[in-house]
Design an enzyme around this catalytic site. Structure first.
Site, PDB file in Angstrom:
ATOM      1  N   HIS B  34       0.529  -1.178  -0.012  1.00 44.46           N
ATOM      2  CA  HIS B  34       0.161   0.398  -0.065  1.00 44.46           C
ATOM      3  C   HIS B  34       0.592   1.226   0.070  1.00 44.46           C
ATOM      4  O   HIS B  34       2.224   1.347   0.641  1.00 44.46           O
ATOM      5  CB  HIS B  34      -0.597   0.074   1.344  1.00 44.46           C
ATOM      6  CG  HIS B  34       0.114   0.337   2.218  1.00 44.46           C
ATOM      7  ND1 HIS B  34       0.697  -1.276   2.765  1.00 44.46           N
ATOM      8  CD2 HIS B  34       0.324   0.798   3.259  1.00 44.46           C
ATOM      9  CE1 HIS B  34       0.939  -1.222   4.396  1.00 44.46           C
ATOM     10  NE2 HIS B  34       1.142   0.787   4.247  1.00 44.46           N
ATOM     11  N   HIS B 115       5.529   6.435  -1.057  1.00 48.55           N
ATOM     12  CA  HIS B 115       6.223   5.161  -1.042  1.00 48.55           C
ATOM     13  C   HIS B 115       5.559   4.051  -0.906  1.00 48.55           C
ATOM     14  O   HIS B 115       4.188   4.025  -0.602  1.00 48.55           O
ATOM     15  CB  HIS B 115       7.166   4.649   0.062  1.00 48.55           C
ATOM     16  CG  HIS B 115       7.135   4.943   1.410  1.00 48.55           C
ATOM     17  ND1 HIS B 115       6.737   6.671   1.554  1.00 48.55           N
ATOM     18  CD2 HIS B 115       7.106   3.984   1.854  1.00 48.55           C
ATOM     19  CE1 HIS B 115       5.715   5.540   3.228  1.00 48.55           C
ATOM     20  NE2 HIS B 115       6.325   4.261   3.440  1.00 48.55           N
TER      21      HIS B 115
END
Lengths: 171, 171
Positions: B34, B115
């Protein structure tokens, strides 16, 4: 892609189920504790918009699910999975049937027995031993579940939520 | 209860991240791959209706997130987490800022660097070794993410989805 439809019970009930799953369920890391409303089925990504619309319709008809996890039981000899038995109710049967009718991918593998799995894939002797212990401990938890989820499976077997459907109806 | 807000990339990108996470990330089993939009924060169950309403508002303003995972990088020396760097865009920065403004629980711990974590909690020498290898392999994946999710954490550290918000706006 492989999809599935589940209802997650309250955090309290999930935490309780995980105390057992951590030790006895090799699927522990793949998904958090749940009631399966429709077993894994294959569908194209192109079809998922339609499926999602159908699920939205179902969700708008049903009220939050009133569940009662009433005892610890086993699917033996069909499989050696041990589970929190969730008392069948007309509401649970109707929502499961509505989902199955609306999403005609993959026939149900077995009769709908609402449950939360807490142990599986054990040897026969482990199963008997653990089932004997847990049956005595038992469970007695009531819960209200106001939504269900469409999930998809990754290559490693874990499940990611695709969408949430809130139960906003009266049935 | 502890909540968090994330965007899951496509199955393809999640599968790719998991090939690394399986080996290098002890959080592998707690959540699927995620982009964190808001770090874990504490909120009462009573507040979650309000929070959810705010998130719905944010989701209705933004268009699907266009992301580009462009290289493998590390947060060393802040932490030794290694990640797919997601190129910062005004869209990503604005949605993260909007969520943070609307949900004023817990200040952000650090500047927002979009990220997807693929490795963490390694020793310094493992980090250097693995970072060296993965940096050479690299990543170059573009993706469109049309929703984000509010999750809550169970006692064992794993995350269950509470709700999904579809990005239906223009920003």
């Amino acid at each position: 892609m492989k999809y599935g439809i589940v209802a997650f019970p309250s955090k309290k009930l999930q935490d309780l189920a995980n105390t057992y799953r951590k030790r006895y369920d090799p699927h522990y890391a793949l998904i958090t504790p749940h009631i399966t409303l429709k077993d894994a089925f294959d569908a194209d990504e192109a079809e998922i918009g339609e499926i999602s619309k159908h699920l939205q319709e179902v969700a708008s008809r049903f009220a939050p699910l009133q569940i009662h996890a009433s005892r610890i039981s086993s699917f033996y000899p069909t499989t050696n999975a041990i589970y929190f038995r969730v008392e069948p109710t007309p509401q649970l049967e109707n929502i499961q049937k509505s989902i199955q009718e609306k999403i005609n991918f993959g026939a149900p593998k077995h009769v709908f027995v609402p449950h939360i799995t807490i142990a599986q894939k054990m040897s026969a002797s482990e199963h008997d031993d653990i089932h004997g212990q847990l049956r005595m401990v038992g469970v007695d938890e009531k819960d209200s579940i106001d939504r269900f989820h469409l999930l998809y499976q990754l290559e490693d077997g874990s499940w990611t939520t695709y969408e949430t459907y809130k139960l906003t109806g009266a049935e």
